[in-house]
Design a protein around this motif. Sequence first.
Motif, PDB file in Angstrom:
ATOM      1  N   ARG A   8      39.387  11.557  40.506  1.00 57.14           N
ATOM      2  CA  ARG A   8      38.666  12.792  40.768  1.00 57.14           C
ATOM      3  C   ARG A   8      39.596  13.923  41.230  1.00 57.14           C
ATOM      4  NH1 ARG A   8      33.344  11.870  44.277  1.00 57.14           N
ATOM      5  NH2 ARG A   8      32.838  13.902  43.349  1.00 57.14           N
ATOM      6  N   THR A   9      39.115  15.139  41.061  1.00 55.63           N
ATOM      7  CA  THR A   9      39.760  16.322  41.623  1.00 55.63           C
ATOM      8  C   THR A   9      39.097  16.629  42.954  1.00 55.63           C
ATOM      9  OG1 THR A   9      40.363  17.286  39.492  1.00 55.63           O
ATOM     10  CG2 THR A   9      40.126  18.806  41.344  1.00 55.63           C
ATOM     11  N   ASP A  48      31.547  17.378  39.243  1.00 65.00           N
ATOM     12  CA  ASP A  48      32.170  16.082  39.453  1.00 65.00           C
ATOM     13  C   ASP A  48      33.344  16.153  40.425  1.00 65.00           C
ATOM     14  OD1 ASP A  48      33.402  17.642  37.424  1.00 65.00           O
ATOM     15  OD2 ASP A  48      34.539  15.899  36.734  1.00 65.00           O
ATOM     16  N   TRP A  49      33.771  17.359  40.816  1.00 70.66           N
ATOM     17  CA  TRP A  49      34.835  17.498  41.801  1.00 70.66           C
ATOM     18  C   TRP A  49      34.280  17.211  43.187  1.00 70.66           C
ATOM     19  CZ3 TRP A  49      38.196  22.441  40.472  1.00 70.66           C
ATOM     20  CH2 TRP A  49      38.748  22.268  39.189  1.00 70.66           C
ATOM     21  N   ALA A  50      35.141  16.835  44.113  1.00 67.75           N
ATOM     22  CA  ALA A  50      34.750  16.563  45.496  1.00 67.75           C
ATOM     23  C   ALA A  50      35.285  17.675  46.389  1.00 67.75           C
ATOM     24  CB  ALA A  50      35.293  15.210  45.946  1.00 67.75           C
ATOM     25  N   ALA A 105      42.587   9.959  44.158  1.00 63.29           N
ATOM     26  CA  ALA A 105      42.430  11.325  43.654  1.00 63.29           C
ATOM     27  C   ALA A 105      43.546  11.665  42.668  1.00 63.29           C
ATOM     28  CB  ALA A 105      42.434  12.327  44.804  1.00 63.29           C
ATOM     29  N   LEU A 136      37.861   7.853  45.411  1.00 64.34           N
ATOM     30  CA  LEU A 136      38.163   9.107  44.732  1.00 64.34           C
ATOM     31  C   LEU A 136      38.871   8.873  43.408  1.00 64.34           C
ATOM     32  CD1 LEU A 136      39.379  11.154  47.842  1.00 64.34           C
ATOM     33  CD2 LEU A 136      37.154  11.271  46.713  1.00 64.34           C
TER      34      LEU A 136
END
Length: 227
Positions: free
Chosen positions: A90-91, A60-62, A39, A87
């Motif tokens: 990713r944010t 697209d964020w988790a 992340a 991750l």
Amino acid sequence: MDPRFLGIPELTTEAPSVAVVVDVMRACTVAAWAFARGAERIVLTGTLDEALALKARHPDWAALKDGPPAPGFDLVNSPGQLRSADLGGRTVVQKTTAGTVGALAVRDASLVLCAGFVVAEATARVLRERAPDEVTYVVTGEDGRADEDLACAQYIAGRAAGGSPDPAGYLRRAAASRAAAELTQGVRRGSHPDDVALCLELDRFPFAMVAAEEDALLVLRRYDGNP
């Protein structure tokens, strides 16, 4: 370096200069695992609705929450489940019962660190380098009474002061805590059988985690050196 150990309800309106937010089981441990799984940053939110709104604006964020899986959320607050997630870059948007609440409560501090046993020494190293006169340790669980968080905070404080406290007793206290029992017994939903063991891995990761304001959001980032 004078340490203060306060629960979230004990925090005053005046922001501390330096704050260490401790949530061993499980928000800060999960955050460390998220960084270990690639992340880029973690946005800490105060409500589930805010987390879902951010996710809606940024598909697209988790999004990650306490408890069992829920619509709109990609992840749950479990290191055992997160350790296999990809991750990369990713944010992550994180909302939990105590950890994110504690961080948001001290967001105006000049330095906010989020910590658990898995990043204890890296956190203490940042404090030794900064050498503040006072450090407020936010014991997030059980309104400041969670022994796993207090034990971790006291251990980090000892290391930050330049001491070499034996970690064994602190880890035993955490292992015997109410939170550990509830996770072991499956009382807390959205957990994994390995969660307690993963939360008690001392210095699993070499980085600290620093939270700061970015575009009106409180963003947690990995720091391998002094911020």
